[in-house]
Design an enzyme around this catalytic site. Structure first.
Site, PDB file in Angstrom:
ATOM      1  N   GLU A 216      14.806  -9.475  -2.587  1.00 18.07           N
ATOM      2  CA  GLU A 216      13.838  -9.936  -1.609  1.00 18.07           C
ATOM      3  C   GLU A 216      14.356  -9.773  -0.183  1.00 18.07           C
ATOM      4  OE1 GLU A 216      14.353 -11.621  -4.426  1.00 18.07           O
ATOM      5  OE2 GLU A 216      12.357 -11.741  -5.349  1.00 18.07           O
TER       6      GLU A 216
ATOM      7  N   HIS B  47      19.698 -15.330  -7.484  1.00 19.60           N
ATOM      8  CA  HIS B  47      18.582 -14.898  -8.330  1.00 19.60           C
ATOM      9  C   HIS B  47      18.652 -15.656  -9.637  1.00 19.60           C
ATOM     10  CE1 HIS B  47      15.974 -12.245 -10.742  1.00 19.60           C
ATOM     11  NE2 HIS B  47      15.466 -11.857  -9.602  1.00 19.60           N
TER      12      HIS B  47
END
Length: 374
Positions: free
Chosen positions: A315, A260
């Site tokens: 995600e 991320h």
């Protein structure tokens, strides 16, 4: 010099992509990427999910943003139920105007059909309309008739019922509530900043969320869960997990759902979604397969890049969770927006209280006319 700083004209430093530039003061959320911590309206994420449903989280965020009169969870639930019913009257017009568009594009059109004026406040109208529009667009995509909302149900349960045509289980409603609460707000991300810029012009709540959704639609922001499912499809079998991962890492390809831009440790939202997925496992082979892929991917990434920590991000389990709930992958970004519209509207409320136009400077690096050069 920081990797996020570049040298501009005259040797002066400027932040690339506005990284590390403070654009606003907010009481709505704080992202601590180094510690893997997300605070929303004064609550650690895990505690917020444990103590609030979607309606309660929305009331909290609007209250913290400074909305008056101060909203209660019960008032928000009643307002959203009414807004869903009112939005359904717009569905025939929406479907006629969005033939051939994606679900997210259709939602954008649906939001633009709303007015800032009306008996219901614009923030309630927008949040209530989102699940109605998304469910109708998905059912049109599947060749099925639209289903009217049920004002007696909670927001999450009613969305699943309108989407699938049957009452969801308590576990399904609880899992979707956990997802919706988790993604209500997440710092000054691209779509939230877009909403605040538009709000600062006094263009109105609806214009701000249309712009925010357009920013969310970009694949660098809200589009990652779909490729996670594509990755799982491509791997296919347990026997193919390790060979597939080794091949992709050797080619320098990014593994979708890992790492991320902000979080340097495990994304706390992934932990919440992981717990939500356990509510739906019940022998679900796809969920069990996804867990096997995650374990193998983390091991492969650690071996290939020992100097860089790459953890599962939200995600990955967003994709697994929403698929297990029966939400088509074409609607994943739109469903993300269905929750994030709460955060967008809260930021609009907060920005309008500030009352100042957001108007940053730029540095000209083009050619000067001859008279300036001389």
């Amino acid at each position: 010099m920081s990797e996020n700083v570049i040298m501009g004209a005259g040797g002066r430093a400027t932040a690339a992509g506005l990284d590390n530039v403070v654009a606003a003061e907010t009481a709505l959320s704080h992202v601590d990427g180094e510690a893997g911590r997300l605070i929303i309206a004064g609550h650690d994420l895990e505690m917020l999910v444990a103590t609030h449903d979607f309606e309660g989280a929305a009331a909290l965020l609007w209250r913290v943003a400074g909305l008056e009169p101060v909203p209660s969870r019960e008032a928000v639930a009643a307002g959203l139920a009414r807004a869903r019913v009112e939005a359904f009257a717009l569905v025939p017009k929406l479907l006629a105007a969005t033939e051939g568009l994606s679900v997210t594009e259709g939602l954008r059109t649906g939001f633009s059909m709303l007015s800032d004026e009306g008996a219901l406040p614009a923030h309630i109208r927008a949040v209530g309309a989102a699940p109605v529009f998304i469910a109708a667009l998905c059912r049109r995509e599947a060749g099925a008739a639209t289903i009217a909302p049920d004002a007696g149900l909670g927001h999450a349960a009613d969305f699943l019922r309108m989407l699938k045509g049957e009452m969801p289980s308590d576990a399904e409603a609880k899992a979707l509530n956990a997802y919706l609460v988790t993604v209500t707000d997440h710092g000054m991300n691209a779509s939230t900043f877009t909403a605040r810029v538009i709000a600062s012009t006094r263009a109105g709540t609806i214009s701000a969320i249309v712009g925010a959704l357009c920013a969310l639609k970009g694949p660098l922001h809200g589009g990652a869960p779909g490729p996670v499912l594509d990755m799982l499809d491509d791997i296919g079998t347990r026997e193919n997990i390790e060979p597939w991962l080794k091949r992709e890492i050797a080619k320098g390809e990014r593994l979708m759902g890992f790492g991320h831009r902000v979080y340097r440790v495990r994304d706390p939202r992934a932990d919440v979604f992981n717990k939500a997925v356990t509510l739906l496992t019940n022998g679900n082979e796809r969920v069990l397969f996804a867990r096997d892929v995650e374990r193998a991917a983390l091991a492969a990434l650690k071996a290939a890049k020992p100097d860089r920590r790459l953890d599962t991000n939200m995600e990955y389990y967003t994709a697994v969770l929403l698929e297990a709930l029966g939400i088509p992958r074409s609607a994943v970004t739109a469903v993300f927006g269905m929750s994030r519209v709460v955060g967008w509207t809260a930021h609009v409320i907060e920005q309008e209280r500030v009352g100042r136009l957001i108007r940053p400077q730029s540095r000209y690096v083009g050619h000067w006319p001859d008279d300036k050069a001389a």
